[in-house]
Enzyme design. Structure first.
Site, mmCIF file in Angstrom:
data_model
loop_
_atom_site.group_PDB
_atom_site.id
_atom_site.type_symbol
_atom_site.label_atom_id
_atom_site.label_comp_id
_atom_site.label_asym_id
_atom_site.label_seq_id
_atom_site.Cartn_x
_atom_site.Cartn_y
_atom_site.Cartn_z
ATOM 1 N N GLY A 235 0.831 -1.205 0.000
ATOM 2 C CA GLY A 235 0.000 0.000 0.000
ATOM 3 C C GLY A 235 0.860 1.247 0.000
ATOM 4 N N THR A 466 3.108 -6.442 5.956
ATOM 5 C CA THR A 466 4.091 -6.083 6.971
ATOM 6 C C THR A 466 4.195 -7.122 8.065
ATOM 7 O OG1 THR A 466 2.282 -4.820 7.903
ATOM 8 C CG2 THR A 466 3.906 -3.592 6.649
ATOM 9 N N ILE A 620 11.017 -4.938 19.562
ATOM 10 C CA ILE A 620 10.710 -5.509 18.261
ATOM 11 C C ILE A 620 9.952 -6.809 18.476
ATOM 12 C CG2 ILE A 620 11.727 -6.398 16.125
ATOM 13 C CD1 ILE A 620 11.840 -3.283 16.672
ATOM 14 N N LEU A 621 8.742 -6.879 17.970
ATOM 15 C CA LEU A 621 7.865 -8.015 18.276
ATOM 16 C C LEU A 621 8.235 -9.253 17.469
ATOM 17 C CD1 LEU A 621 4.402 -6.256 18.652
ATOM 18 C CD2 LEU A 621 6.220 -6.618 20.328
ATOM 19 N N LYS A 624 12.226 -11.024 12.587
ATOM 20 C CA LYS A 624 12.331 -11.267 11.146
ATOM 21 C C LYS A 624 11.485 -10.267 10.349
ATOM 22 C CE LYS A 624 12.475 -15.370 8.288
ATOM 23 N NZ LYS A 624 12.155 -16.811 8.309
ATOM 24 N N GLN A 629 11.086 -5.011 7.444
ATOM 25 C CA GLN A 629 10.634 -3.631 7.329
ATOM 26 C C GLN A 629 11.828 -2.694 7.138
ATOM 27 O OE1 GLN A 629 7.420 -2.098 7.297
ATOM 28 N NE2 GLN A 629 7.134 -4.201 6.664
ATOM 29 N N GLU A 696 7.792 3.060 8.606
ATOM 30 C CA GLU A 696 8.223 4.245 7.866
ATOM 31 C C GLU A 696 9.616 4.724 8.286
ATOM 32 O OE1 GLU A 696 3.578 5.234 8.326
ATOM 33 O OE2 GLU A 696 4.769 6.165 6.809
#
Ligand SMILES: Cc1cc2nc3c(=O)[nH]c(=O)nc-3n(C[C@H](O)[C@H](O)[C@H](O)COP(=O)(O)OP(=O)(O)OC[C@H]3O[C@@H](n4cnc5c(N)ncnc54)[C@H](O)[C@@H]3O)c2cc1C
Ligand code: SF4
Lengths: 730, 325
Positions: A235, A466, A620-621, A624, A629, A696
């Site tokens: 997107g 994502t 960071i969940l 990978k 990202q 982003e």
């Protein structure tokens, strides 16, 4: 059991995607579906004076030719998130080249295409403003900057006076081009009406927004609109709003009384769902001899459509307000209207363009001061947000500089331009700071704990590719003590509890707390059931632990199946909710970008040869999907720096390179091995897991790091993106 | 796209007859034609598939290299004799398009691929090449990619092929078969036409005429040859400027030079004056630079492509130095 959150779990939808099992909007098998083709204008300004539909209407298989003369009148747009109500064939006015002027429906796609090209439109052409640069003197103040939440201008101290009095100054203008998102999946919608209810399968970053937009424009209750979007093929912002093609598909479906499918062509993608607008930014920096900033002024102009299509202002100066410690800062945002489509958010809107200007100027200042670029940034480090006058919830930017510089080998840099070579090839090292706001918006989720120990959960959120499916699965696995394989997380259906659109890197921080709360609610219900059981006499919920479908307590165990059977339940349901962001802190992520370029001194070819990015993005969940990202964002930034530009024909206002053969994005040999570093740290404020979005952040600062590296390699300062061969040929 | 008929003829005569009739058009790999048809730039009413015709062979022997018109770009690039004796051809091919496209695209189709001029490929614009007499918006518009040599006031579009540049440098000839079995051979250098005031006529082909083979004579220069392609993106992009250089050296003296350049001319651009200036000269940077100056004589840049004048000379000097070294 080790936490599942944080682990590099493979994406749970990966197999479906690589085997073609993941169904995208255009792929839903809706019985009886017919096909629509959009017709777009070839003039930039004026009016349609005649539409000859006779040939098209007579062609085989044609079901409808919808033009402004016979299009359904839509309800007034009452504003609201993601609503783009024009151009939707509501009048004969043409405001840009490539504007939708008709939609043709036929029983097959080929027939619809043939009829679409048989349509004859006659225009009365008006003088068009086709380029921003020819109209800079018409710049105006945005009317609804940030949705009206704040002024487009800000001031602290007296930037102009401080600039005038300062010892060392930079005063330069930077430009960024129009860029298009170009996700792999084009915009596509299938719409089916059942009476006054409509179901749409559409490629969107926000099913709630799509539901709201269609309900508003068709004048029906939101409950009558069902939006389905389980997968999005990228997107980057262009599927954030609900753009006219979706509305026109629903309009066409109503007209022909059958389900209608519309899939945009790549060329139509350039004029149908926004773009990153061109910007012209004047930046003034001043410092004392010791390198301490004394004044910053950032006057940003961004290109707009004609105002009747809406308003979008690229917020280029927001990062400038808070990135460095400086007593005198002035920022303005202005718009320049041209006959062009409405621009929109594109990956890191505001920051990607604005930080290019600011961080290029910082590099120029470092050169003027003869101070190392990293050192200059450290000397101006902002410990708190001086614009909002609040502490940061978490800021580890110093660590980003340190770890990034070390991994890159920055200390080996010879500061003189053209000083580093490999044979004849010029080598340049550049760096820049990255920042992006962290955000959270209200979201809801639902979790069902089933008798066999498995979990079904859902939220009306999206997965843009994502990793939402995967990360939410991990959160649930930890909360409810189940293996990720026994969790099924569903999203992308407006019948699920509502969640915000996926934009501005908000999904993780908004949805995961709601999911967590829903899990906690379900667990609590379960524990209450157990504690009500005589066998649990003497226990409190603190004694209970849920793992693999069994509630464990000291010397006792309660299998879920038995608990539910006894209670006569099929499942236990929990609901959870997140509110908007907490107010007391400034919420931002940060990073440090380091780039090496190799420039052929004779031929001017520029290639990025090494890259290190170090980021402070909270917890960071998934290591990978998180790294993916970062790599994706940096690659996007390489495109912005060196390749991407939508070129406009100045005579006609028509885009000339509206396809993927001519609109260049990086390919494999343009992208070096990217070294990514997550600086440890959990955000204690934004959400209970300590996470922040990272979609982003990694692309912010890439373009200036590369531009600064090009300067270092060649001695040529390029202030106009993309940087290309002719800029450095000498 | 307009609806069209499809023919799959068994022999060349039938194919040629079908293509010669109004609305007829050959299709080989289809990598260019299909795109043009989808964009309504070309609208044949009958496409004539030549893929089954027996022109796919690659033959290399003492009398040269014969590339069947239907040989695939990937196969030619991988052919050991091509790599050994005509490296400029293999390199030009490997620098073209992408592996997927090269697996489909053919020699004949490559020679006849159409310009990448943005305006030509979008029917929303006028264009003299697509719609004779409608005007040329590119000359005063987005012309960064377009030609600095060989243009006219009616058209400045480049011929985009890399392969054709390499082949033109090597004095390739084109074997043609026409209506009624008529055969002829045309030098590739004469095959493409300058736009003049008829930019829509791009080659000397007659209606229905089929390319059957491209024939490259052997030479010492071909064996010592290279292709240099300069572009913004590291791969999968047409040339901004490219150079095909083949040199026959005697010690440090240039005995023979064959040079053509791409991205700069309205057809694959052979540089006879440069070749003549280099013949018999020592391979020195000064001689290369002086010769490169001749390459841009008469250049007429259009604004956004002004840089090509400099880039063309630098590219040529680099390619000469590389091949001579
Ligand atoms: C995205 C993209 C990138 C590309 N990049 C490059 C590049 O970097 N460099 C480069 O050189 N090329 C490049 N190409 C072009 C590619 O090389 C051509 O499309 C290809 O060579 C055409 O061959 P084909 O067999 O597919 O031709 P087709 O598309 O089948 O035909 C092309 C034309 O040739 C005619 N034709 C075909 N065969 C014959 C014959 N035997 N006799 C007479 N007429 C014939 C057809 O009628 C048609 O007009 C690129 C193409 C694309 C789509
Ligand atoms: S340069 Fe040639 S192909 Fe391009 S618009 Fe002009 S006439 Fe058409």
């Amino acid at each position: 059991m080790d936490a599942i959150v944080g682990q590099p779990l493979d994406r749970v939808d990966g197999r479906l995607k690589v085997t073609g099992g993941a169904r995208y909007a255009a792929e839903f098998p809706v019985p009886g579906v017919v096909h629509a083709v959009l017709v777009q204008s070839s003039v930039a300004a004026g009016e349609i004076v005649a539409i000859d539909t006779s040939a098209a209407e007579g062609m085989p298989g044609v079901l409808a030719v919808i033009t402004p003369e016979n299009a359904e009148k839509l309800q007034a747009d009452k504003g609201g998130e993601q609503v783009v109500s024009r151009p939707t064939l509501q009048d004969m006015q043409v405001l840009y080249n490539g504007q939708h002027v008709a939609i043709v429906v036929a029983d097959t796609l080929d027939r619809a295409q043939a009829a679409a090209s048989a349509l004859k439109l006659t225009y009365k052409q008006d003088e068009a403003v086709t380029t921003m640069d020819s109209a800079l003197n018409t710049a105006y103040r945005p009317k609804h900057f940030r949705g009206g939440a704040r002024s487009p201008d800000s001031n602290r101290g007296d930037a102009d006076a401080a600039f005038d009095a300062a010892a060392v100054k930079v005063d330069a203008t930077y430009r960024t081009p129009i860029e298009h998102h170009n996700p792999m999946e084009p915009h596509a919608t299938i719409a089916r009406w059942d009476g006054d209810r409509v179901t749409v399968w559409t490629a969107t970053q926000g099913i709630s927004g799509a539901q709201h937009t269609l309900a508003t424009l068709f004048g029906i209750p939101p409950a009558n609109v069902r939006v389905i979007c389980p997968y999005v093929g990228g997107g980057f912002g262009c599927k954030g709003s609900t753009w006219p093609p979706a509305t026109l598909t629903a309009m066409a479906a109503r007209k022909v009384g059958r389900p209608v499918k519309l899939s945009l062509t790549r060329r139509q993608m350039f004029t149908s769902n926004g773009y990153r607008p061109r910007t012209v930014q004047k930046v003034k920096l001043a410092a004392d001899a010791g390198g301490k900033l004394v004044a910053i002024r950032h006057d940003g102009m961004s290109q707009m459509s004609m105002p009747s299509l809406g308003e979008f202002a690229e917020p280029v100066g927001l990062a400038t307000e808070m990135l460095y410690s400086c007593p005198n800062v002035a920022v303005t945002h202005r718009l320049v209207g041209v006959n062009a489509p409405l621009p929109t958010y594109m990956r890191a809107p505001g920051e990607a363009s604005g930080v290019f200007a600011l961080e290029s100027a910082m590099d120029e200042l470092a050169v003027a001061l003869r101070i190392d670029p990293v050192e200059l940034r450290l000397r101006n480090y902002a410990d708190g947000d001086e614009h909002e006058d609040k502490p940061f919830s978490l800021k580890n930017l110093r660590e980003c500089y340190r770890q990034g510089a070390e991994a890159f080998g920055w200390s080996q840099r010879n500061p003189a331009p053209r000083s580093m070579r490999d044979g004849r090839v010029l080598i340049g090292w550049g760096m820049a700071t990255s920042t992006y706001p962290a955000n959270r918006r209200p979201a809801e989720a639902l979790v069902r704990l089933q008798a066999d120990g498995s979990v079904v959960a859902g939220s009306g959120t999206q997965d843009l590719g994502t990793g939402t499916y995967t990360v939410m699965t991990q959160v649930i696995a930890d909360e409810l003590g189940v293996s990720p394989r026994r969790v099924r997380f569903v999203l992308g259906d407006s019948t699920l509890p509502p969640a915000p659109g996926s934009g501005g890197s908000t999904t993780v921080a908004s949805v995961s707390p709601a999911v967590q709360a829903a899990c906690a609610a379900a667990r609590q219900k379960l524990f209450s059931l157990i504690l009500a059981d005589p066998q649990a006499a003497g226990l409190t919920s603190a004694d209970l632990r849920l793992a693999n479908g069994v509630v464990l307590a000291p010397a006792r165990r309660f299998p879920l199946s038995q608990v539910l059977a006894r209670a006569g339940l099929e499942y236990i349901e929990g609901r959870g909710k997140t509110e908007g962001p907490p107010g007391g802190h400034s919420l931002h992520s940060f990073g440090a970008q380091f780039a090496e370029v190799r420039v052929d001194p004779d031929l001017g070819e520029i290639r990025v040869s090494r890259y290190v990015g170090a980021f402070d993005a909270g917890r960071i969940l998934n290591a990978k999907t998180g790294r993916s990202q970062l790599i994706g964002g940096i690659t996007y930034g390489i495109g912005m720096a060196l390749l991407e530009e939508t070129a406009t024909d100045a005579e006609t206002g028509r885009y000339v390179n509206a396809d993927l053969a001519e609109y260049l994005v990086p390919v494999h040999p343009d992208v070096p091995l990217i070294r990514t570093i997550f600086v440890a740290g959990e955000d204690p404020v934004l959400d209970p897991l300590g996470a922040r979005g990272i979609g982003e952040l990694p692309m912010v600062g890439v373009a200036p790091a590369i531009a600064n590296a090009v300067y270092h390699a060649t001695g040529v300062r390029v202030r106009d993106l993309p940087i290309r061969i002719e800029d450095v040929l000498g | 796209m307009q609806s069209f008929g499809y023919l799959d003829p068994a022999d060349a005569d039938a194919a040629i007859a079908a293509a010669a009739a109004p609305g007829g058009k050959f299709i080989a790999g289809g990598t260019d034609l299909m795109q043009l048809m989808k964009d309504d730039v070309e609208a044949p009413t009958r496409i004539v598939d030549v893929e089954k015709l027996p022109y796919g062979a690659i033959e290399a022997n003492g009398s040269g290299l014969r590339l069947g018109a239907l040989a695939r770009m990937s196969d030619v690039a991988a052919h050991p004799a091509v790599q050994r004796d005509y490296p400029v051809i293999a390199q030009a091919l490997l620098a073209s398009a992408s592996p997927q496209l090269r697996n489909m695209a053919t020699m004949g189709g490559n020679m006849l691929q159409r310009t990448r001029c943005h305006y030509f490929r979008d029917t929303g614009f006028p264009c003299n090449k697509r719609n004779p007499g409608s005007g040329c918006p590119a000359i005063h518009g987005e012309n960064r990619l377009l030609a600095i040599l060989g243009g006219s006031e009616h058209c400045i579009a480049t011929h985009p092929s890399d392969l054709a540049v390499a082949l033109v440098a090597l004095d390739t000839s084109v074997e043609l078969q026409g209506v009624g079995g008529a055969r002829r051979t045309v030098a590739l250098g004469d095959f493409h036409r300058l736009p003049g005031d008829t930019p829509q006529i791009e080659t000397v082909l007659q209606p229905g005429e089929l390319i059957t083979a491209l024939v490259v004579p052997p030479s010492a220069a071909a064996r010592r040859s290279a292709y240099l392609k300069v572009r913004d993106r590291a791969s999968f992009e047409f040339a901004l400027v490219s150079a095909a250089v083949a040199l026959e050296m005697q010690g440090n003296t240039i005995a023979d030079a064959r040079i053509a350049m791409g991205g700069v001319g309205t057809k694959p651009w052979r540089l006879p004056a440069v070749e003549a200036a280099l013949r018999g000269q020592a391979a020195t940077p000064e001689n290369f630079t002086a010769a490169a100056g001749l390459a841009v004589e008469g250049a007429m840049p259009a604004g956004k492509n002004d840089f090509k004048v400099k880039l063309m000379q630098r590219t040529l000097v680099r390619a000469l130095s590389t091949v001579a070294a």
